[in-house]
Design an enzyme around this catalytic site. Structure first.
Site, mmCIF file in Angstrom:
data_model
loop_
_atom_site.group_PDB
_atom_site.id
_atom_site.type_symbol
_atom_site.label_atom_id
_atom_site.label_comp_id
_atom_site.label_asym_id
_atom_site.label_seq_id
_atom_site.Cartn_x
_atom_site.Cartn_y
_atom_site.Cartn_z
ATOM 1 N N LYS A 42 48.490 37.041 43.897
ATOM 2 C CA LYS A 42 47.604 37.510 44.972
ATOM 3 C C LYS A 42 46.527 36.454 45.135
ATOM 4 O O LYS A 42 45.795 36.167 44.181
ATOM 5 C CB LYS A 42 46.990 38.858 44.581
ATOM 6 C CG LYS A 42 45.859 39.338 45.503
ATOM 7 C CD LYS A 42 45.388 40.739 45.101
ATOM 8 C CE LYS A 42 44.113 41.170 45.816
ATOM 9 N NZ LYS A 42 43.667 42.517 45.399
ATOM 10 N N ASP A 93 43.218 35.604 46.969
ATOM 11 C CA ASP A 93 42.113 36.163 47.744
ATOM 12 C C ASP A 93 41.419 35.049 48.550
ATOM 13 O O ASP A 93 41.772 33.864 48.421
ATOM 14 C CB ASP A 93 41.139 36.837 46.758
ATOM 15 C CG ASP A 93 40.461 38.053 47.374
ATOM 16 O OD1 ASP A 93 40.381 38.131 48.600
ATOM 17 O OD2 ASP A 93 39.992 38.911 46.608
ATOM 18 N N SER A 144 45.368 36.940 51.509
ATOM 19 C CA SER A 144 44.272 37.662 52.177
ATOM 20 C C SER A 144 43.819 36.898 53.419
ATOM 21 O O SER A 144 42.734 37.124 53.947
ATOM 22 C CB SER A 144 43.106 37.856 51.205
ATOM 23 O OG SER A 144 43.527 38.601 50.104
ATOM 24 N N ASP A 167 38.904 46.539 51.941
ATOM 25 C CA ASP A 167 39.310 47.046 50.623
ATOM 26 C C ASP A 167 39.313 48.564 50.630
ATOM 27 O O ASP A 167 38.372 49.190 51.131
ATOM 28 C CB ASP A 167 38.284 46.629 49.558
ATOM 29 C CG ASP A 167 38.382 45.159 49.215
ATOM 30 O OD1 ASP A 167 39.183 44.446 49.843
ATOM 31 O OD2 ASP A 167 37.642 44.741 48.302
#
Ligand code: GLA
Length: 413
Positions: free
Chosen positions: A154, A156, A188, A217
């Site tokens: 992931k 960000d 993201s 979020d």
């Protein structure tokens, strides 16, 4: 010399997108962030701090309590796993106290239990919680992840320039690819661009990322879940077409079993996430989850909707006076008639269940051979219904009724 090889490798993959063969259906697993946040206090809160022990424990429970057998497979570390500084030779180092055996040992542990391992980083100078980001170290970090046998990254976007993301995210995706270790790539990229007023280039995003965050979020409340549901409904024309096998919109984690959702609301989150073809990443304390919430998370029929191989994201097809109907085309197909998952959602708060009554035709189910209709939460089988049949459901406040209509073939076939 090495960097020449690297440049050649890079340019040879320049024209290709991600195409790592992964996430043909939305990824399923467990992710620490929403529930465990950036709790680094292992002295006072050893059972809940971000540590190798927490991830090992969740791994064990995912296997022992039946989550793995319904499809949850990734155990994903989120922010706050790092030391505040890289090593003297520029490598990422896991917090030495909280991960005393290092990341490779955790990765091995998770793999030895038959699951897959995900990690978190950030494209910018720092992660959102202020740990070292990858900028300036992209090649090194991609190789490091491969060495650690990471299955899922992931990435960000805090402390980064949203204008740079088109280049930055795609480059890091290529760097992951050319390590030779296949890693699911969660971006993201669009959400930070949207916040900066940039219209994301979704066709680029879907060729480089397996999944991507579009919006805020998730927090531990029904208001947050509703807000996300509204975003995906209100923006569906832009968002939904980008989903498909290997590339998914990510409305963020499942908060089912935490403090903020009632039983009805938890069922609604699960139903809508499956209509959205969303990644199913639980962020909950699996040690203490109540059986009724575990039951929702392990509902095989709804998981099958989420994981439908056609990978078509569903849409909100009706919204009036607090009643919504969401619909997703799924298999099997008869000629060009799909089967459907349908979620009836009651957003009203007037204390008593609302009746919704509608013909199959009004829902777009127009195949004359009919549809076998069943309730996916209640195990009610309605038998075969036809386009003109009116169905009536009672939906609890902030709750959902979820049906599947499986297309029928003409009997003479
Ligand atoms: C951002 C992300 C969250 C989480 C935190 C960690 O806010 O959107 O999902 O990863 O950072 O700091």
């Amino acid at each position: 010399m090495l960097s020449i090889v690297w440049i050649i490798l890079l340019s040879s993959t320049l024209c290709h997108g991600l195409d790592n063969g992964l996430a043909k259906t939305p990824p399923m697993g467990w992710l620490s962030w929403e529930r465990f946040r950036c709790n680094t206090d292992c002295i006072n809160d050893p059972d809940n701090c971000i540590s190798e022990q927490l991830f090992q424990t969740m791994t064990d429970i995912v296997v022992a309590d039946g989550y793995a057998s319904v499809g949850y497979e990734y155990i994903n570390v989120d922010d706050c796993w790092l030391e505040k500084h890289r090593s003297h030779d520029g490598k990422l180092v896991a917090d030495r106290k909280r991960f005393p055996n290092g990341i490779k040992a955790l990765s091995d542990y998770i793999h030895s239990r038959g699951l897959k391992f995900g990690i978190y980083e950030d494209y910018g100078n720092y992660t959102c919680a202020g740990y070292p980001g990858i900028i300036g170290y992209e090649e090194k970090d991609a190789l490091q992840f491969a060495e650690w046998n990471v299955d899922y990254v992931k990435l960000d976007g805090c402390y980064a320039l949203p204008f740079d993301m088109d280049r930055g995210y795609s480059t890091f995706g290529r760097l992951l690819n050319i390590t030779g270790k296949s890693m699911v790539y969660s971006c993201s990229w669009p959400v930070y661009q949207i916040y900066a007023g940039i219209q994301p280039n979704y066709s680029a995003i879907q060729t480089h990322c397996n999944l991507w965050r579009n919006y805020d979020d998730i927090q531990d409340s029904w208001a947050s879940v509703e807000n996300i549901i509204d975003y995906y409904g209100n923006n569906q024309d832009l968002i939904a077409p980008n989903a498909g096998p290997g590339h998914w919109n990510d409305p963020d984690m499942l908060i089912i079993g935490n403090f903020g959702l009632s039983y009805e609301q938890a069922k609604t989150q699960f139903a809508i996430w499956s209509i959205l073809a969303a990644p199913l990443l639980m962020s909950v304390d699996l040690r203490t989850i109540r059986p009724q919430f575990k039951h929702i998370l392990q509902n095989r029929k709804i998981i099958a909707v989420d994981q439908d191989p056609l990978g078509i994201q569903g849409r909100r097809i009706y919204k009036h006076k607090g009643i919504e109907i969401w619909s997703r085309p799924i298999g099997p197909l008869y000629q060009n008639f799909y089967s459907y998952a349908i979620a009836f959602v009651n957003r009203r708060t007037d204390g008593t269940p609302s009746d919704i009554s509608v013909t199959l035709k009004e829902l777009g189910l127009i195949n004359y051979s009919g549809y076998r209709v069943e309730d996916l939460y209640e195990n009610v089988d309605y038998g075969v219904l036809y386009p003109n049949t009116k169905i009536k459901v009672k939906v609890n406040p902030s709750g959902v009724v979820m049906l599947k209509g499986e297309v029928q073939f003409p009997v003479d076939l």
